[in-house]
Design an enzyme around this catalytic site. Sequence first.
Site, PDB file in Angstrom:
ATOM      1  N   PRO A   1      30.207  11.603 -63.978  1.00  0.00           N
ATOM      2  CA  PRO A   1      29.877  10.376 -63.228  1.00  0.00           C
ATOM      3  C   PRO A   1      29.511  10.666 -61.768  1.00  0.00           C
ATOM      4  CG  PRO A   1      31.777   9.995 -64.610  1.00  0.00           C
ATOM      5  CD  PRO A   1      31.462  11.470 -64.721  1.00  0.00           C
TER       6      PRO A   1
ATOM      7  N   ILE B   1      25.601  11.797 -71.777  1.00  0.00           N
ATOM      8  CA  ILE B   1      25.408  12.917 -72.712  1.00  0.00           C
ATOM      9  C   ILE B   1      24.637  12.474 -73.960  1.00  0.00           C
ATOM     10  CG2 ILE B   1      26.552  14.764 -73.997  1.00  0.00           C
ATOM     11  CD1 ILE B   1      26.812  14.791 -70.811  1.00  0.00           C
TER      12      ILE B   1
ATOM     13  N   GLU C   1      17.614  16.766 -67.513  1.00  0.00           N
ATOM     14  CA  GLU C   1      17.496  18.243 -67.417  1.00  0.00           C
ATOM     15  C   GLU C   1      16.912  18.681 -66.062  1.00  0.00           C
ATOM     16  OE1 GLU C   1      16.709  20.436 -70.947  1.00  0.00           O
ATOM     17  OE2 GLU C   1      17.244  18.769 -72.243  1.00  0.00           O
TER      18      GLU C   1
HETATM   19  C1  LIG Z   1      18.603   9.360 -71.146  1.00  0.00           C
HETATM   20  C2  LIG Z   1      19.386  10.443 -70.458  1.00  0.00           C
HETATM   21  C3  LIG Z   1      19.923  11.482 -71.214  1.00  0.00           C
HETATM   22  C4  LIG Z   1      20.655  12.492 -70.584  1.00  0.00           C
HETATM   23  N1  LIG Z   1      21.225  13.493 -71.340  1.00  0.00           N
HETATM   24  C5  LIG Z   1      22.035  14.412 -70.748  1.00  0.00           C
HETATM   25  C6  LIG Z   1      22.719  15.401 -71.532  1.00  0.00           C
HETATM   26  O1  LIG Z   1      22.550  15.476 -72.764  1.00  0.00           O
HETATM   27  N2  LIG Z   1      23.565  16.253 -70.908  1.00  0.00           N
HETATM   28  C7  LIG Z   1      23.772  16.214 -69.570  1.00  0.00           C
HETATM   29  O2  LIG Z   1      24.562  17.015 -69.067  1.00  0.00           O
HETATM   30  N3  LIG Z   1      23.149  15.286 -68.786  1.00  0.00           N
HETATM   31  C8  LIG Z   1      22.282  14.390 -69.350  1.00  0.00           C
HETATM   32  N4  LIG Z   1      21.633  13.444 -68.575  1.00  0.00           N
HETATM   33  C9  LIG Z   1      21.906  13.390 -67.153  1.00  0.00           C
HETATM   34  C10 LIG Z   1      20.737  13.873 -66.296  1.00  0.00           C
HETATM   35  O3  LIG Z   1      20.536  15.255 -66.456  1.00  0.00           O
HETATM   36  C11 LIG Z   1      21.043  13.465 -64.847  1.00  0.00           C
HETATM   37  O4  LIG Z   1      20.933  12.050 -64.797  1.00  0.00           O
HETATM   38  C12 LIG Z   1      20.110  14.110 -63.839  1.00  0.00           C
HETATM   39  O5  LIG Z   1      20.337  15.498 -63.752  1.00  0.00           O
HETATM   40  C13 LIG Z   1      20.252  13.497 -62.433  1.00  0.00           C
HETATM   41  O6  LIG Z   1      21.576  13.404 -62.051  1.00  0.00           O
HETATM   42  P1  LIG Z   1      22.144  12.001 -61.485  1.00  0.00           P
HETATM   43  O7  LIG Z   1      21.768  10.947 -62.464  1.00  0.00           O
HETATM   44  O8  LIG Z   1      23.580  12.185 -61.192  1.00  0.00           O
HETATM   45  O9  LIG Z   1      21.334  11.750 -60.187  1.00  0.00           O
HETATM   46  P2  LIG Z   1      21.685  12.284 -58.714  1.00  0.00           P
HETATM   47  O10 LIG Z   1      21.900  13.758 -58.733  1.00  0.00           O
HETATM   48  O11 LIG Z   1      22.737  11.436 -58.132  1.00  0.00           O
HETATM   49  O12 LIG Z   1      20.311  12.002 -57.967  1.00  0.00           O
HETATM   50  C14 LIG Z   1      19.895  10.690 -57.570  1.00  0.00           C
HETATM   51  C15 LIG Z   1      18.532  10.818 -56.919  1.00  0.00           C
HETATM   52  O13 LIG Z   1      18.622  11.667 -55.777  1.00  0.00           O
HETATM   53  C16 LIG Z   1      17.749  12.774 -55.920  1.00  0.00           C
HETATM   54  N5  LIG Z   1      18.342  13.965 -55.348  1.00  0.00           N
HETATM   55  C17 LIG Z   1      19.556  14.517 -55.635  1.00  0.00           C
HETATM   56  N6  LIG Z   1      19.744  15.625 -54.922  1.00  0.00           N
HETATM   57  C18 LIG Z   1      18.636  15.818 -54.184  1.00  0.00           C
HETATM   58  C19 LIG Z   1      18.214  16.799 -53.238  1.00  0.00           C
HETATM   59  N7  LIG Z   1      18.973  17.856 -52.938  1.00  0.00           N
HETATM   60  N8  LIG Z   1      16.992  16.654 -52.653  1.00  0.00           N
HETATM   61  C20 LIG Z   1      16.193  15.617 -52.977  1.00  0.00           C
HETATM   62  N9  LIG Z   1      16.533  14.647 -53.841  1.00  0.00           N
HETATM   63  C21 LIG Z   1      17.740  14.747 -54.449  1.00  0.00           C
HETATM   64  C22 LIG Z   1      17.519  12.913 -57.404  1.00  0.00           C
HETATM   65  O14 LIG Z   1      16.312  13.609 -57.689  1.00  0.00           O
HETATM   66  C23 LIG Z   1      17.490  11.468 -57.832  1.00  0.00           C
HETATM   67  O15 LIG Z   1      16.228  10.912 -57.593  1.00  0.00           O
HETATM   68  C24 LIG Z   1      20.859  12.451 -69.183  1.00  0.00           C
HETATM   69  C25 LIG Z   1      20.276  11.411 -68.437  1.00  0.00           C
HETATM   70  C26 LIG Z   1      19.562  10.422 -69.053  1.00  0.00           C
HETATM   71  C27 LIG Z   1      18.966   9.324 -68.227  1.00  0.00           C
END
Ligand SMILES: Cc1cc2nc3c(=O)[nH]c(=O)nc-3n(C[C@H](O)[C@H](O)[C@H](O)COP(=O)(O)OP(=O)(O)OC[C@H]3O[C@@H](n4cnc5c(N)ncnc54)[C@H](O)[C@@H]3O)c2cc1C
Length: 389
Positions: free
Chosen positions: A129, A158, A364
């Site tokens: 989260p 996930i 990813e």
């Molecule tokens: C349909 C779906 C399926 C998924 N399946 C899986 C799975 O099977 N396993 C798994 O582990 N995860 C899974 N995910 C999670 C997914 O990999 C994450 O949502 C993704 O990596 C982004 O993380 P976050 O949502 O916490 O966004 P955050 O990391 O909070 O980012 C929010 C925003 O800020 C930006 N941001 C963050 N850091 C920076 C930076 N340093 N510089 C510039 N911009 C930045 C991001 O690009 C994004 O636009 C899934 C997500 C979805 C939507």
Amino acid sequence: MEYSILTPDERTIRGAARRLAKSEIAPRSAAYDETGAFPRENLKLLAEQGYFGLTVPPEYGGAGASSLAQALVVEALAEVCPATAVIYEVHNTLHVEGIWRYGTEWQRRTWLPALIRGEWIGAFALTEPGVGSNAAEVRTVGRRVPGGYRISGHKAFITSAGEAERYLVVGRLEGTSGRDGMTIWVVDKSNPGVTFGRAERKLGLHASRTSEIHLDDVFVPETHRLGAEGEGYRIALDLLDGGRIGIAAQACGMLAAALARSARYARVRRQFGQPLERFEAIRFKLADMVRDLHAARLLTYEAARRRDEGGSVRPLAAAAKLFASEAAVRHALQAVQIHGGYGYLREAGVERLLRDAKATEIYEGTSEIMRLILAGEVVRAEAEGQLEG
Ligand SMILES: Cc1cc2nc3c(=O)[nH]c(=O)nc-3n(C[C@H](O)[C@H](O)[C@H](O)COP(=O)(O)OP(=O)(O)OC[C@H]3O[C@@H](n4cnc5c(N)ncnc54)[C@H](O)[C@@H]3O)c2cc1C
């Protein structure tokens, strides 16, 4: 369209996968999107026909095919059912490849056959989260106990959680921080202490279940650790290199679908006494779609080929995912526009491409993270005098 980078075997696999996707998976795709039911039937069929574990050598039950062949299957599935494509992609590119690349001989022999026969669906659990883009911050903790570990943590977003039988859980050893203590454990759905959240209600990919996982003092035997203690970060990022090529392939499939549907509609829909395809404004949209489809495929195929050749594929995989996913979203939007009012209706099926494609810019590794990888590579290469040009 044939691409010279493909070997005869890859062309055969591509042709067979496309025929299967069109004849068996396409007809039930809209119903899966409508109901959100998990597409077990599709996965069973794919396993039966030998599409699981494509890259795993035959002695472990696989087909010994290339990463490019696997990408072509993802692409073929995404053209007709992007939700089935992502479940397939996570199962094979992240979970099965994880066991194949990093498992002990006992883990490979014991687990791969069931994963390849489709008796188990595999998932990959990194996100939490409070932890997304910065994987090194994971808080899920494994405490050493006699014979194994006790894992506690909370995973979010996930793919296949609650449906999959097996999970690669990326966590850390108790008392560590940053990348150093990160470790991967293989957790069973049936392990006491494992529970799942509800199926998240999403913009698209309705048939691909996405849920939280709660791990409450879950005992995992020593034999269920993937790789060494502290190797979890390196393994997870290496698997994500392959995964990003898979997501790029998924985006290519959706882009191909956007192009095919738009071109067909532009031929049959008439306005001002002529088919839409006669209007330059529409023709230019089709031209941009086909240009980007070729470019996205070539980047993706090259990245897949390089992954099999060894060495770092990270910047190329990032470039493929970034380009293909943004092109898929851009052109899905144009496909809706070409279909006019009908494009806004569910029946036309192009609004679904837009909903489904958006996820490829997020999971990813987001587009922003792909740009950080690419920029980092450029800056490093320039400083070392290796930047060509
Ligand atoms: C349909 C779906 C399926 C998924 N399946 C899986 C799975 O099977 N396993 C798994 O582990 N995860 C899974 N995910 C999670 C997914 O990999 C994450 O949502 C993704 O990596 C982004 O993380 P976050 O949502 O916490 O966004 P955050 O990391 O909070 O980012 C929010 C925003 O800020 C930006 N941001 C963050 N850091 C920076 C930076 N340093 N510089 C510039 N911009 C930045 C991001 O690009 C994004 O636009 C899934 C997500 C979805 C939507």
